[in-house]
Design a protein around this motif. Sequence first.
Motif, PDB file in Angstrom:
ATOM      1  N   ALA A 197       0.820  -1.211   0.000  1.00  0.00           N
ATOM      2  CA  ALA A 197       0.000   0.000   0.000  1.00  0.00           C
ATOM      3  C   ALA A 197       0.854   1.261   0.000  1.00  0.00           C
ATOM      4  CB  ALA A 197      -0.942  -0.009   1.205  1.00  0.00           C
ATOM      5  N   ALA A 229      -5.969   4.329  -0.303  1.00  0.00           N
ATOM      6  CA  ALA A 229      -5.373   2.992  -0.350  1.00  0.00           C
ATOM      7  C   ALA A 229      -6.196   1.970   0.429  1.00  0.00           C
ATOM      8  CB  ALA A 229      -3.937   3.032   0.187  1.00  0.00           C
ATOM      9  N   VAL A 247       0.952   4.441  -2.536  1.00  0.00           N
ATOM     10  CA  VAL A 247       0.803   5.830  -2.082  1.00  0.00           C
ATOM     11  C   VAL A 247       1.985   6.667  -2.549  1.00  0.00           C
ATOM     12  CG1 VAL A 247       0.772   7.312  -0.035  1.00  0.00           C
ATOM     13  CG2 VAL A 247      -0.644   5.249  -0.108  1.00  0.00           C
ATOM     14  N   GLY A 268      -4.423   0.866   4.886  1.00  0.00           N
ATOM     15  CA  GLY A 268      -4.357   1.893   3.850  1.00  0.00           C
ATOM     16  C   GLY A 268      -4.043   3.268   4.398  1.00  0.00           C
ATOM     17  N   ASN A 288      -3.053  10.262  -3.086  1.00  0.00           N
ATOM     18  CA  ASN A 288      -3.931   9.109  -2.924  1.00  0.00           C
ATOM     19  C   ASN A 288      -4.138   8.817  -1.438  1.00  0.00           C
ATOM     20  OD1 ASN A 288      -5.397   6.782  -3.183  1.00  0.00           O
ATOM     21  ND2 ASN A 288      -3.698   5.529  -3.905  1.00  0.00           N
ATOM     22  N   ALA A 343      -1.999  -0.991  -4.044  1.00  0.00           N
ATOM     23  CA  ALA A 343      -2.831  -1.117  -2.850  1.00  0.00           C
ATOM     24  C   ALA A 343      -3.777  -2.308  -2.982  1.00  0.00           C
ATOM     25  CB  ALA A 343      -3.618   0.172  -2.626  1.00  0.00           C
ATOM     26  N   SER A 355      -0.857   3.326  -8.493  1.00  0.00           N
ATOM     27  CA  SER A 355      -1.003   3.537  -7.060  1.00  0.00           C
ATOM     28  C   SER A 355      -2.106   2.646  -6.485  1.00  0.00           C
ATOM     29  CB  SER A 355      -1.308   5.011  -6.779  1.00  0.00           C
ATOM     30  OG  SER A 355      -1.452   5.254  -5.400  1.00  0.00           O
TER      31      SER A 355
END
Length: 336
Positions: free
Chosen positions: A61, A78, A65, A268, A75, A244, A240
């Motif tokens: 994750a 996640a 990010v 996340g 972001n 995740a 991204s």
Amino acid sequence: MKRSLLTSVLLTVLVCIVSLVCIAMGGSSIPKAFSSFVKGIAGSPYALAEVLVRATPLIFAALGVSIGFRTGFLNIGAEGQLYMGAIAITAVGLKCSFLPSFLLVPLVLAAGFLAGGLWALFPGFLKAKFGLSEVINTIMLNYIAINVVGILVRTFLKDPTYPYPMSPMLPSFLSFPLLLPPTRLHAGFLLALISALLVYLLMFRTATGFCMRAVGFNSRASLCSGISVGKQVLLSSLLSGGLAGLAGVSEIAGLHHRLLEGISPSYGYIAIVVALLGRNHPLYIIIASCLIAALQVGSMAMQRASGVPTSIASIIMGLVVVMLLIQQQLLRQKEI
């Protein structure tokens, strides 16, 4: 360089002081708490393995990010992308269980990556096309994804043999092999390390990675230089979210082997802390993931042995983020 080192030392000292104060306020013995913390993360092969097990989804994750942050795509979703990856491996694994393992295994990995990637691509498109804030959109999509899981484990993916909201078990060949039996350390950790290597090669050894980093550094200058800013934002959002999503895949294939509610204890969101602590660099993200995982595992050991609340880990993580932001601001002012 000296100023950066000094602020890092001060940050470490402050975190240690706050930790000791929190332990003392809880009425616990500091030597006993410290001893239980060390034993909890390094007292046995199982303890060490638990740290790596918890670090695995954080690596996935946080890598995702970091790609978004490098490209200026903030972001914060996640967590939701992780849940979408978990949904994908479960749905594809159950509905396509008739396929041979050599086809189904890469299929569920690709499905998990695409599910997370497409979940992040939507706010990426809104930002690239209309300039809408990806922060708000990704946060809202987190709640949607979490509640979609809650609906699915009660309807389409519910195990009819159990009264509880959960999916049936996935085929056994979709489970990641254990690396250190009888611990829970699974091959997802190796996949996370490979992903970190691939992210490093992409971001620092390819023209595409250079363009993505350039857009994150100065989108206006990149546009004037002929770089398609919108294209880079879309690509970074897809990658991204995809990484995740693999975090969700690793949790299902490595640990739970079925879809459950609450499969992520906020991995996340913690990944944002890891990315900041790792300065958005794949190598440092691996180290930061292991440190944060050790902090969480150690805090649980302290609670069992000496009654120290596990919330101390959250306090320390929050303090670390604040101090890192202060450090970056001080260094930026010095440069000016």
